[in-house]
Design an enzyme around this catalytic site. Structure first.
Site, PDB file in Angstrom:
ATOM      1  N   HIS A  92       0.834  -1.154  -0.049  1.00  0.00           N
ATOM      2  CA  HIS A  92       0.064   0.042  -0.022  1.00  0.00           C
ATOM      3  C   HIS A  92       0.896   1.327   0.010  1.00  0.00           C
ATOM      4  O   HIS A  92       1.918   1.149   0.472  1.00  0.00           O
ATOM      5  CB  HIS A  92      -1.000  -0.084   1.172  1.00  0.00           C
ATOM      6  CG  HIS A  92      -0.450  -0.059   2.548  1.00  0.00           C
ATOM      7  ND1 HIS A  92       0.001   1.271   3.242  1.00  0.00           N
ATOM      8  CD2 HIS A  92      -0.099  -1.261   3.512  1.00  0.00           C
ATOM      9  CE1 HIS A  92       0.569   0.677   4.439  1.00  0.00           C
ATOM     10  NE2 HIS A  92       0.288  -0.642   4.486  1.00  0.00           N
ATOM     11  N   ASP A  94      -0.170   4.420   0.863  1.00  0.00           N
ATOM     12  CA  ASP A  94      -0.574   5.338   2.001  1.00  0.00           C
ATOM     13  C   ASP A  94      -0.019   5.171   3.217  1.00  0.00           C
ATOM     14  O   ASP A  94       0.451   4.099   3.713  1.00  0.00           O
ATOM     15  CB  ASP A  94      -2.101   5.414   2.153  1.00  0.00           C
ATOM     16  CG  ASP A  94      -2.766   3.917   2.528  1.00  0.00           C
ATOM     17  OD1 ASP A  94      -2.383   3.002   1.946  1.00  0.00           O
ATOM     18  OD2 ASP A  94      -3.741   4.082   3.384  1.00  0.00           O
ATOM     19  N   ASP A 124       6.130   0.658   7.390  1.00  0.00           N
ATOM     20  CA  ASP A 124       4.746   0.192   7.096  1.00  0.00           C
ATOM     21  C   ASP A 124       4.443   1.202   5.899  1.00  0.00           C
ATOM     22  O   ASP A 124       3.909   2.149   6.126  1.00  0.00           O
ATOM     23  CB  ASP A 124       3.858   0.469   8.180  1.00  0.00           C
ATOM     24  CG  ASP A 124       2.562   0.206   7.984  1.00  0.00           C
ATOM     25  OD1 ASP A 124       2.121  -0.425   6.833  1.00  0.00           O
ATOM     26  OD2 ASP A 124       1.464   0.347   8.772  1.00  0.00           O
ATOM     27  N   GLU A 156      -5.071   1.658   2.343  1.00  0.00           N
ATOM     28  CA  GLU A 156      -5.086   0.373   3.094  1.00  0.00           C
ATOM     29  C   GLU A 156      -5.081   0.678   4.589  1.00  0.00           C
ATOM     30  O   GLU A 156      -5.988  -0.111   5.329  1.00  0.00           O
ATOM     31  CB  GLU A 156      -3.523  -0.120   2.869  1.00  0.00           C
ATOM     32  CG  GLU A 156      -3.488  -1.719   3.514  1.00  0.00           C
ATOM     33  CD  GLU A 156      -2.993  -1.662   4.942  1.00  0.00           C
ATOM     34  OE1 GLU A 156      -3.274  -2.809   5.651  1.00  0.00           O
ATOM     35  OE2 GLU A 156      -2.719  -0.711   5.633  1.00  0.00           O
TER      36      GLU A 156
HETATM   37 ZN   LIG Z   1       0.622  -1.749   6.326  1.00  0.00          ZN
END
Ligand SMILES: [Zn+2]
Length: 405
Positions: A92, A94, A124, A156
């Protein structure tokens, strides 16, 4: 980390930025401030041009306002195949906000601090995507035996919203990858299953009365508490029941009420109470079956409420739904991920990821990415260079497995 894992680990405390193929690419992606509430189009546009420069065919799928997009890109195999087999590398784009968090460095400028790279999204999960992208020249130079796909999604962090459109488009186009590797932060360990989660809001409408006249009212708070108690009791039954999977840190389905609001003053029988709850379930458990039982219980409470006031009610709204997934044995993508990671260990996690959505669309998924979930969403989010080196070692072996020559 146990001894066996440690033996297979590529710990190298002396990794330097210049040893990493993807270092500059990570810094480039982090510099796009793609907080979920904001547009990700600048990042998507940059990556699209980059991949097209290496001959990738690309497709964008947009949100309703066309402020955000998913990018699906395919590097063709040397025989021109773009649809059959191959692997999806998914991430992802975002990131979660930094508002109110005490950062010591600029969150959108990845900064080296000792042996760690700091920045929003370094764990992340921009590093995995960046490293995959940085290896594109190598995939192309070596020649792919099967197509390689990149799936970069939006939204996400607020419920895996964007990727659903991307997956629907991939399925509609008849693209049939062998499997999907999702680079969420797992410390480069292989995660082969995750729990599902479904959430609801419950609204109880009672009937107001002065608290000296309680029989003339319907106490919405107390009715809600009966339902909350039912949910808690069901949680205890699940904890003590036989449907358990020791692969998870919490080896059973859990229930949880996280928010409740009701009442205005102690001398008023409350008219309204609203609460929100979740069922976080093993992939083998059915949250809808459990919810049906709760609703039947709720319906059994309604006649007594409506005997006082026919306008009273109990209503449920579904808030979100993320399925779980479990590979249940070996799939080709798991075999591939084992070969690339050099470890034969497998893990299961209790938080949801996009993996379940790919998995549910006949793209068996495995989760494996650099960094640790403990650093995700934190101020001074960081990833160790050693983790990035492990991810690059994984990617190098993936080149060996996917390329013809
Ligand atoms: Zn994540």
């Amino acid at each position: 980390m146990n001894a066996r894992e440690h033996a297979g680990n590529l710990d190298n405390p002396s990794v330097r930025p210049k040893d990493l193929v993807g270092y500059d690419m990570i810094r480039t992606l982090v510099a796009f401030p793609t907080v979920s509430r904001d547009s990700n189009l600048a990042l998507i546009d940059w990556v699209q041009r980059y991949l097209e420069g290496f001959g990738a065919a690309t497709t964008l799928t947009f949100d309703d306002d066309r402020r955000k997009a998913n990018l699906f890109a395919t590097l063709p195999a040397v025989d021109g195949n773009t649809t059959h087999g191959g692997i999806v590398l998914s991430g992802h784009t975002d990131v979660v906000p930094v508002d109110g968090q005490p950062w010591n460095t600029d969150p959108f400028e990845a900064t080296l601090v000792g042996d760690r790279l700091h920045g929003r999204g370094v764990a992340d999960m921009k590093s995995f995507s960046a490293i995959g992208l940085a290896f594109v020249p190598e995939f192309v130079r070596r020649g792919l035996a099967r197509p390689l796909h990149f799936a970069l999604s939006y939204d996400e962090e607020i419920g895996c919203i964007g990727v659903r459109r991307l997956i629907a488009d991939v399925v509609a186009k008849g693209v049939t990858p062998t499997g999907c590797i999702i680079g969420e932060p797992t410390g480069m360990q292989l995660v082969v299953a995750n729990k599902g989660r479904k959430t609801w809001r419950c609204r109880v409408r009672g009937h107001e009365a002065h608290s000296s006249l309680t029989p003339q009212g319907v106490n919405a708070v107390q009715v809600a508490c009966q339902l909350v108690a039912w949910i808690a009791e069901r949680g205890r039954m699940l904890r003590d029941g036989h449907r358990q999977d020791a692969g998870y840190d919490v080896p059973f389905t859990t229930t949880h009420v996280g928010v409740i609001n009701g009442g205005t003053a102690l001398n008023i029988v409350p008219r309204d109470c609203v609460f929100e709850f979740e069922i976080r379930h093993l992939p083998i458990d059915d949250p809808d079956a459990m919810f049906s039982e709760l609703r039947a219980y709720a319906e059994s409470l309604v006649p007594a409420m409506q005997a006082v006031d026919p306008a009273t009610y109990i209503q449920f709204d579904t808030l979100s739904e993320m399925p779980g997934f479990d590979n249940e044995g070996r799939t080709p993508v798991i075999d591939l991920a084992h070969a690339c990671s050099g470890s034969d260990l497998e893990h299961k996690v209790s938080y949801g990821t996009e993996a379940a959505l790919f998995h549910g669309a006949s793209m068996p998924a495995v989760i494996c990415g650099p960094g640790h979930i403990e650093q995700a969403h934190q101020p001074d989010e960081w990833v160790r260079l050693e983790q990035l080196a492990r991810c690059e070692a994984f990617m190098r072996r993936l080149v060996d497995h996917l390329c013809a020559g």
